[in-house]
Design a protein around this motif. Sequence first.
Motif, PDB file in Angstrom:
ATOM      1  N   GLU A   1       0.835  -1.196   0.000  1.00 24.49           N
ATOM      2  CA  GLU A   1       0.000   0.000   0.000  1.00 24.49           C
ATOM      3  C   GLU A   1       0.879   1.259   0.000  1.00 24.49           C
TER       4      GLU A   1
ATOM      5  N   ILE B   1       2.633   1.740  -3.419  1.00 20.03           N
ATOM      6  CA  ILE B   1       1.720   2.284  -4.435  1.00 20.03           C
ATOM      7  C   ILE B   1       1.490   3.770  -4.201  1.00 20.03           C
ATOM      8  N   LYS B   2       1.318   4.161  -2.953  1.00 19.01           N
ATOM      9  CA  LYS B   2       1.075   5.577  -2.627  1.00 19.01           C
ATOM     10  C   LYS B   2       2.291   6.442  -2.959  1.00 19.01           C
ATOM     11  N   GLN B   3       3.458   5.829  -3.028  1.00 18.03           N
ATOM     12  CA  GLN B   3       4.687   6.577  -3.320  1.00 18.03           C
ATOM     13  C   GLN B   3       5.079   6.484  -4.797  1.00 18.03           C
ATOM     14  N   HIS B   4       4.246   5.872  -5.597  1.00 16.15           N
ATOM     15  CA  HIS B   4       4.557   5.662  -7.010  1.00 16.15           C
ATOM     16  C   HIS B   4       3.742   6.647  -7.852  1.00 16.15           C
ATOM     17  N   PRO B   5       4.381   7.711  -8.354  1.00 15.67           N
ATOM     18  CA  PRO B   5       3.641   8.772  -9.059  1.00 15.67           C
ATOM     19  C   PRO B   5       2.849   8.283 -10.275  1.00 15.67           C
TER      20      PRO B   5
ATOM     21  N   LEU C   1      -0.282   6.473  -9.117  1.00 12.74           N
ATOM     22  CA  LEU C   1      -1.244   7.443  -8.593  1.00 12.74           C
ATOM     23  C   LEU C   1      -1.950   8.176  -9.724  1.00 12.74           C
ATOM     24  N   LYS C   2      -1.192   8.497 -10.751  1.00 10.33           N
ATOM     25  CA  LYS C   2      -1.763   9.174 -11.919  1.00 10.33           C
ATOM     26  C   LYS C   2      -2.773   8.255 -12.615  1.00 10.33           C
TER      27      LYS C   2
ATOM     28  N   GLU D   1      -4.394   5.767 -11.306  1.00  5.90           N
ATOM     29  CA  GLU D   1      -5.545   5.589 -10.421  1.00  5.90           C
ATOM     30  C   GLU D   1      -6.499   6.784 -10.528  1.00  5.90           C
ATOM     31  N   GLU D   2      -5.952   7.970 -10.596  1.00  4.23           N
ATOM     32  CA  GLU D   2      -6.767   9.179 -10.742  1.00  4.23           C
ATOM     33  C   GLU D   2      -7.505   9.178 -12.088  1.00  4.23           C
TER      34      GLU D   2
ATOM     35  N   LYS E   1     -10.464   6.902 -11.838  1.00  6.58           N
ATOM     36  CA  LYS E   1     -11.553   7.520 -11.084  1.00  6.58           C
ATOM     37  C   LYS E   1     -12.321   8.512 -11.961  1.00  6.58           C
TER      38      LYS E   1
END
Length: 113
Positions: free
Chosen positions: A29, A32-36, A39-40, A42-43, A46
């Motif tokens: 977790e 993943i949160k530290q992987h730009p 995160l992009k 995932e956004e 959404k």
Amino acid sequence: MNKDIETQAKKLNQWLLDNELVKEYKHYETLIKQHPELLKQEEELKLLQQQIVNLKHNDEDASQVIETYQTKKQQFDENPLVHNYLSLKEELNDLMIQIETIINEQLQKDVDE
């Protein structure tokens, strides 16, 4: 809250936090949160989900957006970090269901006696 219940809940919580499965899940977790890039992605997923909901709400054709979403979601899920994270999440959910089942069975056993 009953002090004994609170004590037992804290013990269960600590056991979970010390569990290797939970530790590994939290590790992925964090990765993943530290992987730009993830995160992009995932956004983007959404935003595509929101577009799909809005199109369907307005009775418009969402098929192209759905297709784009499915392609991007598959790419996202196939990332090794995401894949491992999701597998661990499923295992963790199974563990939680198992714990809940054991508690419920014990409660039912106590009621039946």
